[in-house]
Design a protein around this motif. Structure first.
Motif, PDB file in Angstrom:
ATOM      1  N   UNK A 147      -7.929   0.099  39.014  1.00  0.00           N
ATOM      2  CA  UNK A 147      -9.331   0.245  38.603  1.00  0.00           C
ATOM      3  C   UNK A 147      -9.380   1.008  37.282  1.00  0.00           C
ATOM      4  N   UNK A 148      -9.873   0.392  36.206  1.00  0.00           N
ATOM      5  CA  UNK A 148      -9.984   1.126  34.929  1.00  0.00           C
ATOM      6  C   UNK A 148     -11.098   2.170  35.007  1.00  0.00           C
ATOM      7  N   UNK A 149     -10.790   3.358  34.493  1.00  0.00           N
ATOM      8  CA  UNK A 149     -11.749   4.449  34.542  1.00  0.00           C
ATOM      9  C   UNK A 149     -11.904   5.061  33.164  1.00  0.00           C
ATOM     10  N   UNK A 150     -13.068   5.613  32.931  1.00  0.00           N
ATOM     11  CA  UNK A 150     -13.352   6.377  31.723  1.00  0.00           C
ATOM     12  C   UNK A 150     -13.705   7.791  32.136  1.00  0.00           C
ATOM     13  N   UNK A 151     -12.955   8.733  31.645  1.00  0.00           N
ATOM     14  CA  UNK A 151     -13.158  10.138  32.001  1.00  0.00           C
ATOM     15  C   UNK A 151     -13.564  10.913  30.744  1.00  0.00           C
ATOM     16  N   UNK A 152     -14.031  12.114  30.959  1.00  0.00           N
ATOM     17  CA  UNK A 152     -14.478  12.968  29.856  1.00  0.00           C
ATOM     18  C   UNK A 152     -13.817  14.334  29.990  1.00  0.00           C
ATOM     19  N   UNK A 153     -13.232  14.791  28.889  1.00  0.00           N
ATOM     20  CA  UNK A 153     -12.562  16.080  28.887  1.00  0.00           C
ATOM     21  C   UNK A 153     -13.526  17.233  28.705  1.00  0.00           C
ATOM     22  N   UNK A 154     -12.950  18.431  28.632  1.00  0.00           N
ATOM     23  CA  UNK A 154     -13.782  19.620  28.461  1.00  0.00           C
ATOM     24  C   UNK A 154     -14.420  19.671  27.083  1.00  0.00           C
ATOM     25  N   UNK A 155     -13.815  19.008  26.091  1.00  0.00           N
ATOM     26  CA  UNK A 155     -14.384  18.993  24.749  1.00  0.00           C
ATOM     27  C   UNK A 155     -15.462  17.931  24.578  1.00  0.00           C
ATOM     28  N   UNK A 156     -15.759  17.165  25.628  1.00  0.00           N
ATOM     29  CA  UNK A 156     -16.801  16.145  25.561  1.00  0.00           C
ATOM     30  C   UNK A 156     -16.317  14.777  25.137  1.00  0.00           C
ATOM     31  N   UNK A 157     -15.043  14.609  24.818  1.00  0.00           N
ATOM     32  CA  UNK A 157     -14.521  13.323  24.368  1.00  0.00           C
ATOM     33  C   UNK A 157     -14.082  12.490  25.572  1.00  0.00           C
ATOM     34  N   UNK A 158     -14.286  11.181  25.447  1.00  0.00           N
ATOM     35  CA  UNK A 158     -13.869  10.268  26.507  1.00  0.00           C
ATOM     36  C   UNK A 158     -12.395   9.905  26.345  1.00  0.00           C
ATOM     37  N   UNK A 159     -11.746   9.665  27.475  1.00  0.00           N
ATOM     38  CA  UNK A 159     -10.362   9.197  27.470  1.00  0.00           C
ATOM     39  C   UNK A 159     -10.169   8.273  28.659  1.00  0.00           C
ATOM     40  N   UNK A 160      -9.160   7.438  28.555  1.00  0.00           N
ATOM     41  CA  UNK A 160      -8.817   6.486  29.602  1.00  0.00           C
ATOM     42  C   UNK A 160      -7.489   6.891  30.226  1.00  0.00           C
ATOM     43  N   UNK A 161      -7.425   7.143  31.512  1.00  0.00           N
ATOM     44  CA  UNK A 161      -6.137   7.449  32.157  1.00  0.00           C
ATOM     45  C   UNK A 161      -5.160   6.284  31.981  1.00  0.00           C
ATOM     46  N   UNK A 162      -3.953   6.602  31.556  1.00  0.00           N
ATOM     47  CA  UNK A 162      -2.939   5.603  31.265  1.00  0.00           C
ATOM     48  C   UNK A 162      -2.877   5.215  29.811  1.00  0.00           C
ATOM     49  N   UNK A 163      -3.915   5.545  29.030  1.00  0.00           N
ATOM     50  CA  UNK A 163      -3.947   5.263  27.592  1.00  0.00           C
ATOM     51  C   UNK A 163      -4.150   6.550  26.809  1.00  0.00           C
TER      52      UNK A 163
END
Length: 602
Positions: free
Chosen positions: A162-178
């Protein structure tokens, strides 16, 4: 009378329910063990840790924790003593210090800087210094999880599928595995190689799950930890530093690959695959040894054996041929995850020929002996690119040649001849032919682009044209191999390229990877990540490629045709040709002693 008016020599009477302090000691000496067992649990002495767990202390310094300053990717070394024993991380500034006792670097740091919350990097236990008490608070669960992320099999399958989009503490989005990998200083080749291996679900499933071995070696442990952090959906930031993996590779390669020195991703990939395979096999053998010892201890021992039986059990002192054969068979029973994923087999036919010239100046080949046929395993296939043209074109520009991948694959069809020179013999060479006899699930292609001339190292910029999907390798394999496979078509999932004229100049190495869940291509260059078009990938100068089989597996054997009773089975010449080696020789035996980690074409 009140206690202040009592005489100092007058003993105080015990209250109701309290033990008498002046009771004779003989009663305690004459107490039986049964009486000690009957003591209530409340009177037993409890440890300090048990008391803290039952009545946890509320730490007033938890609001000073700065999660943006925490980085658990670097090597766990004290920044003052440079030791890796009993290291604690300050959850306020993110630095590492040793110990928590009085006088230790962590204790002194808490007094001088006013930082009081520390995390044990080995046991994930939080302490408050300098008060020296353990902190139990559910708000610290995310910090402990980022120190060492753990997954179950169900969680790993969900993260990979399942592709997911997460957000770090700095507010930037990242994709697990990428996630991007930090460049530690000229370590772009390491980042590009890791990005290729992350695309393989079998490796992620194996190294992200808890290891079953009693002792995990350094490189395997660090590689699994890096994969778990790359796929971490609860990460504080969208980047990872491969510092610990680089340190393990430096020790494994005896300082051949290290920070600050440019390396070759092809050599690094070969080292990684071989080292992970060896450590996996050693862990399996250790587990089998421990299980065997436990089984022997569980067997009942009988002392009624006679002297003849004891002498029979001793046997000869040296290992026999039968024992060596059994030991070799036991080693070959286990296939590591590396060999099960990447290993194939190829038949190599070598013929020594003597090259001379006739009266007209034509080259004549004379065979000097019988051909040598052997079948060896491989982990990657290597291709030789044509030389760059020496002269310029009509517009005074250097011509960059283009070569289709199918032309290079004819090297392994069993018919194309490759000549290899023999050192010290000018007129004698080896005529070599390759033919693939077993295909793995994942094919790794390596292209030789760097060549050393008399003065410097030059790069071959030949462009290789290849399809992104449905690369059919049926024509380059043995017919007996392709008949048993469900599919011989492969799809590209990773492409590693080099930017520049040589290894030291330019921007270094980058990768183009496929996210299988969405079908999108991404350009990964250290921390930089951007979308890539499939049309751009098919016309690049690749250095390493990873291909995945569309439907990997073996077909069921077809039923044999029944022949009438009394009629002889018809002879089939084609059947004999398929089962034999090249040039009509008998079927070659598998060379178990061949080098299992060698790439072909070297």
């Amino acid at each position: 009378s009140p206690p202040s008016r009592r005489h100092p020599t007058t003993p105080s009477l015990p209250r109701q329910g309290e033990p008498c302090a002046t009771a004779p000691r003989r009663m305690a000496m004459n107490a039986t063990p049964e009486a000690e067992k009957e003591k209530p649990a409340e009177t037993k002495k409890r440890s300090r840790a048990e008391m803290e767990k039952q009545a946890p202390i509320l730490c007033p310094y938890l609001d000073t924790i700065d999660r943006e300053a925490l980085d658990f990717d670097f090597e766990k070394l004290c920044c003052i003593s440079l030791t890796n024993l009993h290291v604690y991380g300050c959850l306020v500034c993110g630095k590492y210090f040793q110990g928590r006792a009085k006088g230790s670097p962590a204790y002194n740091h808490s007094l001088s800087s006013g930082h009081h919350v520390f995390l044990n990097l080995e046991t994930a236990v939080v302490y408050c210094l300098p008060d020296l008490y353990e902190v139990h608070d559910p708000s610290l669960a995310d910090v402990k999880y980022n120190l060492n992320p753990t997954y179950t099999e169900q969680m790993i399958r969900e993260v990979l599928a399942i592709p997911k989009r997460c957000r770090g503490l700095d507010g930037r989005e990242f994709r697990p595995g990428l996630m991007g990998l930090n460049n530690l200083k000229m370590t772009d080749y390491l980042s590009a190689t890791i990005q290729l291996l992350v695309r393989i679900p079998e490796l992620c499933m194996y190294y992200m799950s808890p290891f079953k071995y009693p002792r995990v070696e350094l490189l395997t442990s660090r590689f699994g930890e890096l994969l778990r952090k790359i796929w971490n959906v609860r990460a504080f930031k969208g980047q990872v530093s491969p510092h610990e993996v680089m340190q393990a590779i430096t020790l494994k390669s005896e300082n051949k690959f290290q920070i600050g020195r440019q390396g070759d991703p092809m050599e690094l990939l070969q080292l990684l695959l071989n080292a992970l395979h060896e450590e996996d096999v050693r862990g399996y053998q250790l587990m089998r040894k421990i299980e065997k010892e436990k089984a022997e201890e569980a067997k009942p021992t009988s002392g009624t054996e006679g002297p003849k039986e004891q002498n029979k059990e001793k046997g000869p002192k040296g290992p026999t041929k039968k024992g060596k054969k059994e030991k070799k068979e036991k080693r070959g029973d286990y296939a590591s995850i590396i060999h099960g994923t990447f290993q194939g087999r190829v038949r190599v036919t070598t013929q020594a020929v003597k090259i001379s010239e006739d009266d007209h100046g034509n080259k004549v080949e004379t065979e000097t002996g019988p051909p040598e046929v052997k079948e060896i395993p491989f982990l990657y296939l290597q291709f030789d690119l044509p030389d760059t043209p020496l002269f310029k074109d009509e517009s005074d520009r250097n011509i960059i040649p283009q070569m289709p991948l199918f032309t290079l694959l004819h090297k392994y069809d069993g018919e194309q001849v490759t000549y290899r020179t023999i050192p010290g013999l000018a007129s004698v060479a080896n005529r070599v032919q390759y033919n693939i006899t077993k295909l793995p699930k994942y094919l790794i292609f390596c292209y030789k682009r760097f060549k050393m001339n008399y003065w410097f190292e030059e790069k071959n910029k030949t462009i290789v044209n290849f399809p992104i999907k449905s690369l059919d390798v049926r024509d380059f394999c043995d017919p007996q191999c392709t008949e048993r496979m469900k599919s011989t078509k492969y799809d590209l999932i990773g492409n590693l390229c080099h930017d520049g004229t040589n290894r030291t100049d330019g921007q270094g190495y980058y990768t183009q990877v496929l996210q299988k869940t969405t079908g999108e291509w991404w350009h990964m260059d250290d921390l930089e990540m951007k979308a890539a078009e499939p049309q751009e990938i098919s016309c690049t100068a690749p250095y390493i490629q990873v291909w995945e089989c569309q439907d990997f597996g073996m077909l069921d054997a077809p039923p044999r045709a029944l022949t009438p009773v009394g009629d002889p089975e018809p002879a089939s010449e084609d059947k004999a040709v398929i089962g034999s080696g090249l040039r009509g020789d008998p079927k070659p035996a598998v060379d178990d002693g061949a080098v299992i980690d060698s790439g072909l074409g070297a």
